[in-house]
Design a protein around this motif. Structure first.
Motif, mmCIF file in Angstrom:
data_model
loop_
_atom_site.group_PDB
_atom_site.id
_atom_site.type_symbol
_atom_site.label_atom_id
_atom_site.label_comp_id
_atom_site.label_asym_id
_atom_site.label_seq_id
_atom_site.Cartn_x
_atom_site.Cartn_y
_atom_site.Cartn_z
ATOM 1 N N VAL A 112 75.318 -44.573 -12.250
ATOM 2 C CA VAL A 112 76.432 -44.598 -11.309
ATOM 3 C C VAL A 112 77.472 -43.535 -11.660
ATOM 4 O O VAL A 112 77.913 -43.446 -12.799
ATOM 5 C CB VAL A 112 77.113 -45.990 -11.309
ATOM 6 C CG1 VAL A 112 78.252 -46.035 -10.303
ATOM 7 C CG2 VAL A 112 76.103 -47.085 -11.029
ATOM 8 N N GLU A 163 81.327 -42.264 -10.296
ATOM 9 C CA GLU A 163 82.413 -42.865 -9.525
ATOM 10 C C GLU A 163 83.676 -42.038 -9.655
ATOM 11 O O GLU A 163 83.941 -41.474 -10.707
ATOM 12 C CB GLU A 163 82.646 -44.280 -10.062
ATOM 13 C CG GLU A 163 83.720 -45.060 -9.370
ATOM 14 C CD GLU A 163 83.823 -46.468 -9.933
ATOM 15 O OE1 GLU A 163 82.902 -47.274 -9.708
ATOM 16 O OE2 GLU A 163 84.824 -46.754 -10.603
ATOM 17 N N ASP A 217 87.875 -42.583 -8.933
ATOM 18 C CA ASP A 217 88.874 -43.631 -8.688
ATOM 19 C C ASP A 217 90.210 -43.000 -8.320
ATOM 20 O O ASP A 217 90.594 -41.976 -8.890
ATOM 21 C CB ASP A 217 89.089 -44.483 -9.945
ATOM 22 C CG ASP A 217 87.822 -45.203 -10.377
ATOM 23 O OD1 ASP A 217 86.798 -45.093 -9.686
ATOM 24 O OD2 ASP A 217 87.873 -45.883 -11.411
ATOM 25 N N SER A 236 81.801 -45.028 -5.360
ATOM 26 C CA SER A 236 80.724 -44.768 -6.312
ATOM 27 C C SER A 236 79.444 -44.383 -5.583
ATOM 28 O O SER A 236 79.208 -44.779 -4.445
ATOM 29 C CB SER A 236 80.472 -45.995 -7.194
ATOM 30 O OG SER A 236 79.988 -47.066 -6.421
#
Length: 191
Positions: A72, A74, A76, A88
């Motif tokens: 994963v 991601e 933010d 993500s």
């Protein structure tokens, strides 16, 4: 005079709400993606195959199916000290080695998911949170006898997660959903 004091207090409150970092990026590896296994390995979801009693004879010769688990990435966006919006992208490669009965099979599953993350412990070096995400998953598994293509809505609930570190940090979380069941660990960078 009272109005000026109120404005000064409001400005002071805004300064306390300022975050040292506005964004972060994460890279993680997570637990068993059972939904991917059911939808893309074939035998978890027999609806993709014409199942016959003859397959019972050769079932063990079809070999095992392997997957890495979701990897994963991601990004933010910290909106408030207690709230983060994240997006993500996860990839889960799937493969089955060639056997005497079947050729090598390979595929992938991709998931794109936005998350809402709520922090309930917020210290300089340690942050604890819960999150909820809803997104879309799509994938394909090309096999000897069939090609499986699927897309569906996906969701992930993280009741507890923790980050440790300031600018560079490690994280661990426990979750349940389409992306994984169990845990995810990884590293991140705040900027």
């Amino acid at each position: 005079m009272l109005t000026c004091a109120s404005v000064f207090d409001a400005q002071a409150g805004n300064k306390r709400e300022e975050l040292p970092f506005r964004h972060e990026i994460r890279l993680g590896w997570c637990g068993y993606p059972s939904i991917d296994a059911m939808n893309f390995t074939g035998y978890g979801n027999l609806g993709h195959y014409e199942y016959t009693p003859v397959q019972d004879i050769f079932m063990s010769d079809f070999g095992k199916t392997y997957m890495t688990g979701n990897i994963v990435a991601e990004i933010d966006f910290h909106i408030r000290k207690w709230f983060t919006f994240a997006v993500s992208a996860a990839v889960n490669p799937i493969w089955k080695p060639a056997t005497e009965v079947s050729q090598r099979e390979a595929g992938y599953v991709l998931t794109l998911m936005p998350h809402a993350r709520f922090y309930w412990v917020n210290r300089e070096m340690v942050r604890m949170y819960s999150s909820l995400g809803v997104g879309v998953t799509a994938g394909q598994m090309k096999g000897t006898y069939d090609t499986i293509s699927e897309s569906y809505l996906s969701a992930q609930l993280v009741p507890i997660g923790i980050t440790v570190g300031r600018k560079v940090f490690g994280f661990a979380e426990v979750g349940y959903g389409s992306v994984y069941i169990g845990g995810m660990i990884g590293i991140g960078y705040r900027f």
